[in-house]
Scaffold this motif. Structure first.
Motif, mmCIF file in Angstrom:
data_model
loop_
_atom_site.group_PDB
_atom_site.id
_atom_site.type_symbol
_atom_site.label_atom_id
_atom_site.label_comp_id
_atom_site.label_asym_id
_atom_site.label_seq_id
_atom_site.Cartn_x
_atom_site.Cartn_y
_atom_site.Cartn_z
ATOM 1 N N ALA A 104 0.888 -1.235 -0.080
ATOM 2 C CA ALA A 104 -0.135 -0.130 -0.045
ATOM 3 C C ALA A 104 0.809 1.232 0.069
ATOM 4 O O ALA A 104 1.916 1.262 0.383
ATOM 5 N N THR A 105 0.254 2.451 -0.494
ATOM 6 C CA THR A 105 1.059 3.624 -0.457
ATOM 7 C C THR A 105 -0.213 4.764 -0.374
ATOM 8 O O THR A 105 -1.484 4.312 -0.237
ATOM 9 N N ALA A 106 0.299 5.948 -0.721
ATOM 10 C CA ALA A 106 -0.991 6.996 -0.750
ATOM 11 C C ALA A 106 -0.356 8.066 -1.762
ATOM 12 O O ALA A 106 0.659 8.300 -1.545
ATOM 13 N N THR A 107 -1.439 8.694 -2.187
ATOM 14 C CA THR A 107 -0.922 9.775 -2.902
ATOM 15 C C THR A 107 -0.838 11.374 -2.177
ATOM 16 O O THR A 107 -1.522 11.313 -1.005
ATOM 17 N N GLU A 108 0.173 12.100 -2.693
ATOM 18 C CA GLU A 108 0.356 13.145 -1.823
ATOM 19 C C GLU A 108 -0.835 14.107 -1.884
ATOM 20 O O GLU A 108 -1.378 14.727 -0.843
ATOM 21 N N LYS A 109 -1.131 14.202 -3.226
ATOM 22 C CA LYS A 109 -2.566 14.899 -3.412
ATOM 23 C C LYS A 109 -3.936 14.119 -3.879
ATOM 24 O O LYS A 109 -3.712 13.053 -4.083
ATOM 25 N N THR A 110 -5.361 14.875 -3.877
ATOM 26 C CA THR A 110 -6.126 14.023 -4.426
ATOM 27 C C THR A 110 -6.214 14.272 -5.944
ATOM 28 O O THR A 110 -6.504 15.264 -6.498
ATOM 29 N N ALA A 143 -5.951 -7.687 -9.068
ATOM 30 C CA ALA A 143 -5.295 -9.047 -9.215
ATOM 31 C C ALA A 143 -3.817 -8.509 -9.566
ATOM 32 O O ALA A 143 -3.559 -7.103 -9.439
ATOM 33 N N THR A 144 -3.041 -9.380 -9.837
ATOM 34 C CA THR A 144 -1.489 -8.911 -10.173
ATOM 35 C C THR A 144 -1.454 -8.170 -11.184
ATOM 36 O O THR A 144 -2.311 -8.069 -12.259
ATOM 37 N N GLY A 145 -0.529 -6.968 -11.371
ATOM 38 C CA GLY A 145 -0.600 -6.002 -12.221
ATOM 39 C C GLY A 145 -1.714 -4.755 -12.049
ATOM 40 O O GLY A 145 -1.662 -4.094 -12.795
ATOM 41 N N GLU A 146 -2.447 -5.028 -10.863
ATOM 42 C CA GLU A 146 -3.507 -3.903 -10.674
ATOM 43 C C GLU A 146 -3.312 -3.186 -9.281
ATOM 44 O O GLU A 146 -2.784 -3.677 -8.598
ATOM 45 N N PHE A 147 -4.025 -2.096 -9.241
ATOM 46 C CA PHE A 147 -4.298 -1.356 -7.830
ATOM 47 C C PHE A 147 -5.653 -0.902 -7.980
ATOM 48 O O PHE A 147 -6.398 -0.588 -8.795
ATOM 49 N N THR A 148 -6.069 -0.534 -6.518
ATOM 50 C CA THR A 148 -7.221 0.365 -6.425
ATOM 51 C C THR A 148 -6.711 1.701 -5.739
ATOM 52 O O THR A 148 -5.805 1.932 -5.273
ATOM 53 N N LEU A 158 -2.214 -2.136 -3.678
ATOM 54 C CA LEU A 158 -1.625 -2.810 -4.639
ATOM 55 C C LEU A 158 -1.962 -4.531 -4.422
ATOM 56 O O LEU A 158 -2.013 -4.831 -3.394
ATOM 57 N N PHE A 159 -1.723 -5.298 -5.462
ATOM 58 C CA PHE A 159 -1.697 -6.713 -5.117
ATOM 59 C C PHE A 159 -0.662 -7.196 -4.532
ATOM 60 O O PHE A 159 0.325 -6.608 -4.660
ATOM 61 N N ALA A 160 -0.877 -8.047 -3.442
ATOM 62 C CA ALA A 160 0.185 -8.551 -2.765
ATOM 63 C C ALA A 160 1.194 -9.202 -3.296
ATOM 64 O O ALA A 160 1.065 -10.187 -4.418
ATOM 65 N N GLY A 161 2.501 -8.726 -3.330
ATOM 66 C CA GLY A 161 3.833 -9.248 -3.794
ATOM 67 C C GLY A 161 3.897 -8.530 -5.184
ATOM 68 O O GLY A 161 5.307 -8.876 -5.693
#
Length: 258
Positions: A104-110, A143-148, A158-161
């Protein structure tokens, strides 16, 4: 008392103010590095027997005002592009480098945009600083190669790993900002404005005077460069004085010294 305009020395250009036909201020240039009022006229020779010059015909007087301002002035830029300064909320694109921890991570801005595709694509950052593998945004359950992405919390999942802890991913996305905007519209052209050029002068006896060149109709040139680099950006401008107009005056400029 009459003012003696002989032996005057113009010591500096104080400012240039520009007004539209309604008398509304368009801009002020008050960091002028240089200003030139170029005057020209055509002369056609009249010849007689044997091609001898027996006179001349003078015509087509012209005046061009040009110079460089030390700072960028939005109103002058709008005059050169023929547009207006708009104030409101506009979108700009930012580059965001994020560190991943526990998938996981987060954007600085919206990020703003189409729901479920506000970011669209993440790029894994390679060890040499280049951008590598793409990750694609999905609405839910990556899934792998994807994020929300959750715009409310700015969280990226992110997808685990897919991305190791401590590695970086890079996003390019739009944000909304309260700002001013000037556009160079292909269907709009540079403006014609009334110009006042204020100068300071003195004579050879050190008496100080104020001078003002008045250009009733200054037709701005829409050809200009904005040079950005190692030196601060300056604003070059050029306008041609036009005779006639609403007042019917044939004067290309007036100089008033007081």
């Amino acid at each position: 008392m009459a003012v003696d305009v002989n032996k005057l020395i113009i010591t500096q250009v104080d400012q240039i103010t520009a007004f539209n036909n309604a008398g509304e201020l368009e801009f002020i240039l008050d960091e002028l590095q240089d200003t030139t009022i170029a005057n020209s006229e055509e002369k056609v020779d009249i010849t007689g027997k044997g091609g001898r010059k027996i006179g001349s015909l003078k015509k087509n007087k012209a005046v061009t005002i040009s110079g460089t301002n030390g700072v960028l002035v939005g109103g002058a830029l709008a005059a050169q592009t023929g547009t207006e300064i708009e104030n409101g909320t506009f979108k700009v694109r930012v580059t965001d480098v994020m560190t991943v921890t526990s998938n996981a991570t987060a954007t600085e801005k919206t990020a703003v945009g189409t729901v479920g595709a506000e970011i669209g694509t993440l790029y894994k950052k390679n060890s040499n600083g280049s951008l590598g593998t793409k990750l694609t945004q999905v609405a839910a359950d990556p899934a792998t190669g994807e994020f929300t992405y959750n715009p409310t919390s700015k969280a990226v999942t992110l997808f685990a790993g897919d991305v190791a802890d401590g590695a970086e991913v890079v996003a390019f996305y739009d944000i909304e900002v309260e700002s001013a905007k000037i556009s160079n519209d292909s269907e709009k052209y540079s403006k014609t404005l009334k110009l006042y050029i204020d100068v300071t002068a003195q004579d050879n006896c050190d008496n100080a005077y104020h001078g003002q060149f008045i250009i009733q109709r200054g037709d701005f040139n829409g050809t200009f460069d904005l040079v950005m680099g190692s030196d601060p950006t300056t604003q070059a401008f050029e306008a041609e004085s036009l005779a006639g107009g609403c007042t019917g005056s044939t004067n290309l400029w007036d100089l008033i010294v007081y």
